[in-house]
Design a protein around this motif. Structure first.
Motif, mmCIF file in Angstrom:
data_model
loop_
_atom_site.group_PDB
_atom_site.id
_atom_site.type_symbol
_atom_site.label_atom_id
_atom_site.label_comp_id
_atom_site.label_asym_id
_atom_site.label_seq_id
_atom_site.Cartn_x
_atom_site.Cartn_y
_atom_site.Cartn_z
ATOM 1 N N ALA A 132 -26.338 -22.380 82.594
ATOM 2 C CA ALA A 132 -25.390 -23.533 82.697
ATOM 3 C C ALA A 132 -24.616 -24.049 81.522
ATOM 4 O O ALA A 132 -25.139 -23.775 80.429
ATOM 5 C CB ALA A 132 -26.251 -24.947 83.203
ATOM 6 N N ALA A 133 -23.523 -24.748 81.736
ATOM 7 C CA ALA A 133 -22.637 -25.056 80.754
ATOM 8 C C ALA A 133 -21.919 -26.510 81.078
ATOM 9 O O ALA A 133 -21.825 -26.818 82.154
ATOM 10 C CB ALA A 133 -21.589 -23.998 80.189
ATOM 11 N N ASP A 134 -21.736 -27.172 79.903
ATOM 12 C CA ASP A 134 -21.266 -28.612 80.413
ATOM 13 C C ASP A 134 -19.808 -28.571 79.929
ATOM 14 O O ASP A 134 -19.249 -29.639 80.149
ATOM 15 C CB ASP A 134 -22.089 -29.862 79.247
ATOM 16 N N GLU A 135 -19.423 -27.484 79.586
ATOM 17 C CA GLU A 135 -17.822 -27.521 79.206
ATOM 18 C C GLU A 135 -17.330 -25.990 79.428
ATOM 19 O O GLU A 135 -17.697 -25.008 78.590
ATOM 20 C CB GLU A 135 -17.609 -27.830 77.675
ATOM 21 N N VAL A 136 -16.516 -25.774 80.435
ATOM 22 C CA VAL A 136 -16.071 -24.307 80.800
ATOM 23 C C VAL A 136 -14.425 -24.487 80.580
ATOM 24 O O VAL A 136 -13.907 -25.426 81.392
ATOM 25 C CB VAL A 136 -16.641 -24.052 82.110
ATOM 26 N N VAL A 188 -22.356 -25.453 75.710
ATOM 27 C CA VAL A 188 -23.341 -26.383 76.130
ATOM 28 C C VAL A 188 -23.864 -27.065 74.927
ATOM 29 O O VAL A 188 -24.552 -26.202 73.868
ATOM 30 C CB VAL A 188 -24.643 -25.796 76.913
ATOM 31 N N GLY A 189 -23.800 -28.388 74.772
ATOM 32 C CA GLY A 189 -24.337 -28.880 73.478
ATOM 33 C C GLY A 189 -23.668 -28.568 72.326
ATOM 34 O O GLY A 189 -23.921 -28.482 71.115
ATOM 35 N N GLY A 190 -22.378 -27.921 72.474
ATOM 36 C CA GLY A 190 -21.489 -27.304 71.327
ATOM 37 C C GLY A 190 -21.676 -25.747 71.028
ATOM 38 O O GLY A 190 -20.875 -25.430 70.304
ATOM 39 N N GLU A 191 -22.719 -25.224 71.707
ATOM 40 C CA GLU A 191 -23.039 -23.930 71.513
ATOM 41 C C GLU A 191 -22.339 -23.057 72.557
ATOM 42 O O GLU A 191 -22.592 -23.710 73.790
ATOM 43 C CB GLU A 191 -24.544 -24.050 71.629
ATOM 44 N N LYS A 192 -21.974 -22.001 72.027
ATOM 45 C CA LYS A 192 -21.306 -20.884 73.156
ATOM 46 C C LYS A 192 -22.564 -20.629 74.200
ATOM 47 O O LYS A 192 -23.784 -20.398 73.868
ATOM 48 C CB LYS A 192 -20.856 -19.781 72.512
#
Length: 232
Positions: A132-136, A188-192
């Motif tokens: 899961a990712a919070d920024e795509v 996610v949380g700034g990490e790729k």
């Protein structure tokens, strides 16, 4: 001399067998016949003072059964593979006319229809996230590598998903029809987060080749049947 007798019997038998089975010397039946003939000759001409041991006799019989078993196994496998090939051909044929998701980053854009009210079909692309990712973010580029449009898809769950491109740049200008490409970035949380571009194309035909079957996706080229991640 017993050894001389055995060699003589073996030689004459081998000559007779060779002349009678020239056309199919490698078949299982011929191998068994030759082996049994040689074995009988060996038993008849063995040295009474030094007879063949049971272990040696059993070993030779086992070798004959092994050869026979391998040939039957190969025959069964060939039949199985032929059936699998036909089943795969039927599966592949059903996919003609369907859209499939496969690895790649091609994003073909069709020409804009005539008329002010005619709507242009969007170009479709896909992607796959390992988690899961919070920024795509999806970045669409033209043939020269210049960025045309950037899309923020927000947060997404792990797995595959789609996105649509309306054929315009970030300023709202209509882009010319042609082949475009895209890249995907997820965090996610700034990490790729590992993100893989997945292109979507329509199956125009099924092509048989040495490695099985491949799918003709038109301008996207041919892809292996095994590369299909999802049928849409």
């Amino acid at each position: 001399n017993a050894m001389t007798t055995v060699n003589s019997a073996t030689s004459s038998t081998g000559t007779a067998s060779s002349s009678s089975s020239t056309s199919s010397a490698t078949s299982s039946a011929d191998i068994q016949n030759q082996f049994l003939t040689l074995l009988v000759a060996q038993l008849q001409n063995q040295d009474p003072l030094n007879p063949m041991e049971n272990a040696e006799f059993t070993s030779q019989l086992a070798q004959m059964n092994t050869v026979n078993g391998i040939e039957k196994l190969n025959s069964s496998l060939n039949t199985l593979l032929a059936g699998y090939g036909e089943a795969q051909a039927m599966q592949a044929a059903v996919m003609i006319g369907k859209n499939v998701m496969v690895p790649g980053n091609n994003l073909p854009l069709s020409a804009k229809p005539e008329g002010e009210d005619a709507s242009r079909p969007p170009a479709l692309g896909g992607l796959m996230l390992s988690s899961a990712a919070d920024e795509v973010t999806v970045t669409i580029k033209d043939a020269s590598g210049k960025t045309v449009q950037t899309q923020s898809l927000g947060s997404q769950s792990a797995g595959s998903m789609y996105f649509a491109w309306d054929g315009k740049d970030d300023a709202g200008n209509e882009m010319a029809a042609g082949n475009y490409s895209f890249t995907v970035e997820a965090k996610v949380g700034g990490e790729k987060v590992e993100a893989k571009a997945m292109q979507i194309g329509m199956v125009n035909a099924v092509v048989r080749n040495n490695n099985g079957f491949s799918l003709d996706l038109g301008s996207m080229g041919e892809v292996s049947f095994s590369d299909v991640h999802k049928i849409i």
